[in-house]
Design an enzyme around this catalytic site. Structure first.
Site, PDB file in Angstrom:
ATOM      1  N   HIS A 146      55.853  34.310  43.354  1.00 12.40           N
ATOM      2  CA  HIS A 146      55.523  33.989  41.962  1.00 12.40           C
ATOM      3  C   HIS A 146      55.119  35.264  41.241  1.00 12.40           C
ATOM      4  CE1 HIS A 146      52.488  32.544  38.842  1.00 12.40           C
ATOM      5  NE2 HIS A 146      53.655  32.078  38.429  1.00 12.40           N
ATOM      6  N   SER A 147      55.696  35.497  40.065  1.00 15.84           N
ATOM      7  CA  SER A 147      55.309  36.624  39.214  1.00 15.84           C
ATOM      8  C   SER A 147      55.469  37.953  39.959  1.00 15.84           C
ATOM      9  CB  SER A 147      53.868  36.410  38.733  1.00 15.84           C
ATOM     10  OG  SER A 147      53.514  37.340  37.736  1.00 15.84           O
ATOM     11  N   LEU A 148      54.411  38.751  40.050  1.00 13.40           N
ATOM     12  CA  LEU A 148      54.492  40.041  40.736  1.00 13.40           C
ATOM     13  C   LEU A 148      54.854  39.866  42.208  1.00 13.40           C
ATOM     14  CD1 LEU A 148      54.062  43.130  40.547  1.00 13.40           C
ATOM     15  CD2 LEU A 148      51.661  42.731  41.146  1.00 13.40           C
TER      16      LEU A 148
END
Length: 679
Positions: free
Chosen positions: A330-332
């Site tokens: 998720h995300s980074l």
């Protein structure tokens, strides 16, 4: 447990006593609030069986919650297996109470529950009620009748001679047996695990809008997956073709912030707007840490070592597991995984197949490849030696200096061959620095001149397994690649050890970026719309599309009618022969003018058909990569208001979970009961 008997049957109560059926609970503390959570029916029966066999006298460990927690029966403790978590108290529960301010029933201690059960048994057997018992905290419990039992909580402490039952306190309700307290008890998870997925979080310690940890968010994701399996893979479950998918969280934030960097940041942080500054230090700065060569190494080492540790521990606890492994970020976290995957070292023979697009395994072809390599190294005179030893490319890459020496290859040529083997084994397609094209090594990315000075920031460790699929949720991969100077991803590029890649995002997610336009930059097309898990588009989206189509049709029809009317009004009267030719020209003009108006109606339908057929390269095995969720009706009112929620919505998104399950089980040849439209 006894059922409620009619009043007339009260005298026969002596024959109606049955021992209470216990259920096991564990204590959970969240935000300084304590609550007792029931084990699943399956886990409780397993614990009760061990307890009934007298095995709680020894230090027996019973796995629960799908093997993610162990219960130490003697210590009455519940311990997390795969991650660090505070030890929970476990209790065998039979009697419960609830006060005015309590939302749920609380179990009595095991010893006091035994006293209550003994008093209840005597009261039922002898039909003698109004029994009074004193709890360990000197509170009074009165058994009025089988249906009415109360617990008096004293307002003030009475003296040693006080004989009153302190009934001035507000009474608490007392219940016997878990079936009387309306507790939500899950049945339990399937024992068979078909696939393992590691989930890596993004920036900060909190992963959703409620500031919950990665463990709690992955628990939600797992629970949604179990409900989606029951709803969409019911037939396969009934035929025992599938069990479930296990999701395990991977935490790197705590390791990064335990390096002492927080102390250094604290010294230089200004005292004003204290909470905001600490929030930035704890979350946003993770992006800068990852771009730092020092802390990037810490992060990738933590993620890789943690996934390898979890994988080995999982195999130890599940020795019969034969399924595959996938990873999700998720995300980074998705960027970290992407960088790890692009720097994995595929086996030399797999690398060659992926670069040359060849799947042949014939020995003749292998020997010819060795001859080409020797010719490139200007060692053609040794071709006969390698051919005599039936040396193909795979065997060549397994050669050591000792093997080459035994074949009679001199020192100079030996060094050339060993250097070539070393360089081909270590050099992998990397998206983080520029690559040079050659006959044997195709360029993964077509990059601009700015990227040639970019240095690889870390030494990426290797994973102990080859992931089946990589799922990216709300991912900034596309943006980071662009910032690093990557102009285009070569359509022939694929991740060295992972053949599947899905980029899933919410339309209002401010952190998410697309991948497909970097592979096909000259063509504009929409991402694939994820079908709703209930089998249709959301109603507000269908309404919006319907209104758009209707307005286009009305516009085209109105403009067409006005054009015909205007042309007939402005047409001058001509002789019959000239009129005939003029009419022909007018029809031709009208036809040519109408064509552009009909295109807008036809183009969207054609574009939709072509969208799924677009060649987006081999990054996902030739399949589409970008998938967009459907926003909820309330979210469509204000994109900015729901932007943050859009970035944190994936953990409880049924549509996201269903796509993950569908793609995982598709690798095993299992499809949902009913194919979803648009999938």
């Amino acid at each position: 447990p006894p059922t409620a008997a009619p009043e007339a049957a009260e005298p026969d109560a002596a024959n109606r006593y049955e021992a209470v059926v216990p259920h096991w609970f564990y204590r959970k503390v969240t935000d300084c609030r304590e609550r007792w959570v029931p084990f699943s029916t399956q886990d409780s029966e397993r614990l009760e069986e061990a307890h009934g066999a007298g095995r709680d006298k020894e230090d027996l460990v019973v796995p629960t919650s799908g093997g993610r927690y162990d219960v130490h029966l003697k210590k009455r403790q519940r311990v997390a297996v795969y991650w660090e978590e505070e030890v929970s108290e476990v209790r065998r529960c039979t009697w419960f109470y609830k006060g005015d301010k309590d939302s749920k029933y609380i179990p009595y201690s095991e010893t006091f529950s035994e006293e209550l059960e003994e008093a209840y048994m005597i009261a039922v057997t002898l039909d003698e009620w109004k029994k009074k018992l004193e709890s360990p905290s000197r509170e009074i419990i009165i058994l009025h009748n089988p249906k009415l039992m109360v617990h008096y909580h004293p307002v003030a402490t009475s003296d040693d001679w006080g004989s009153t039952p302190t009934e001035q306190g507000r009474p608490r309700t007392v219940k016997r047996g878990v079936e009387n307290i309306a507790a939500e008890i899950p049945n339990g998870e399937p024992l068979q695990i078909d696939h393992l997925v590691f989930v890596v979080h993004g920036i900060g310690p909190a992963c959703d809008i409620r500031f919950r940890s990665i463990v709690q968010c992955v628990n939600d994701f797992r629970n949604v997956s179990l409900s989606m399996l029951q709803a969409h893979f019911k037939k396969a479950q009934e035929q025992e073709q599938i069990g479930r998918v296990e999701f395990l969280p991977v935490n790197w934030h705590s390791s990064l912030h335990s390096t002492g960097v927080d102390v250094d940041l604290e010294r230089i942080t200004l005292p004003s707007i204290n909470r905001l500054r600490h929030f930035i230090n704890d979350t946003i700065l993770d992006v800068f840490f990852y771009n730092s060569s020092t802390y990037c190494q810490t992060i990738v080492d933590t993620v890789a070592s943690e996934m390898n540790r979890l994988y080995q521990l999982f195999l130890q606890r599940n020795p019969l597991f034969k399924g595959g492994v996938s990873i999700a970020g998720h995300s980074l976290g998705s960027l970290i995984l992407f960088d790890l995957l692009t720097n994995q070292k595929a086996a030399p023979e797999e690398d060659e197949r992926s670069e040359e697009g060849s799947r042949t395994t014939s020995s003749t072809r292998g020997i010819e490849e060795v001859k080409e390599i020797l010719k490139k190294l200007e060692l053609s005179e040794y071709c006969d030696v390698f051919e005599k030893e039936k040396m193909d490319r795979q065997a060549l890459f397994l050669c050591t200096e000792k093997n080459l020496k035994e074949m009679g290859i001199p020192l100079g040529p030996r060094m050339k061959i060993l250097h070539y083997i070393s360089s081909k084994t270590e050099t992998q397609v990397c998206l983080l620095h520029s690559l040079r094209s050659s006959r044997s090594h195709r360029t993964a990315l077509r990059q601009g001149p700015a990227s040639s000075t970019y240095d690889q920031p870390a030494n990426y460790p290797q994973l102990n397994y080859k992931p089946t699929i990589f799922f990216a949720f709300g991912s900034p991969i596309g943006m980071f690649l662009t910032v690093r100077g990557v102009k285009r991803i070569n359509p022939n590029y694929s991740l060295p050890t992972c053949k599947g890649f899905f980029n899933i995002f919410h339309p209002f997610d401010p952190v998410a970026y697309r991948i497909e336009p970097m592979i096909v930059p000259d063509l504009e097309f929409e991402p694939m719309l994820l079908p709703h898990h209930k089998g249709r588009k959301r109603m507000h989206l269908e309404l919006k599309e319907g209104l758009t189509r209707m307005s286009v049709d009305l516009k085209n029809n109105l403009l067409g009618s006005l054009r015909v009317a205007w042309q007939s009004f402005t047409r001058a009267p001509l002789p019959a022969v000239e009129a005939a030719s003029a009419d022909t020209e007018t029809v031709a003009e009208t036809g040519t003018e109408k064509q552009p108006d009909t295109k807008p109606d036809e183009a969207p339908a054609e574009a939709k058909e072509e969208a799924s057929l677009i060649n987006v390269g081999r990054l996902n095995g030739g399949n589409r990569i970008d998938y967009v969720l459907q926003e909820k009706p309330i979210e469509s009112f204000n994109e900015y208001l729901f932007a943050l929620q859009g970035h944190l919505c994936y953990w409880e998104s049924e549509d996201t979970v269903l796509l993950v399950l569908k793609e995982i089980y598709q690798t095993q040849g299992i499809t949902p009961d009913q194919p979803l439209p648009g999938s």
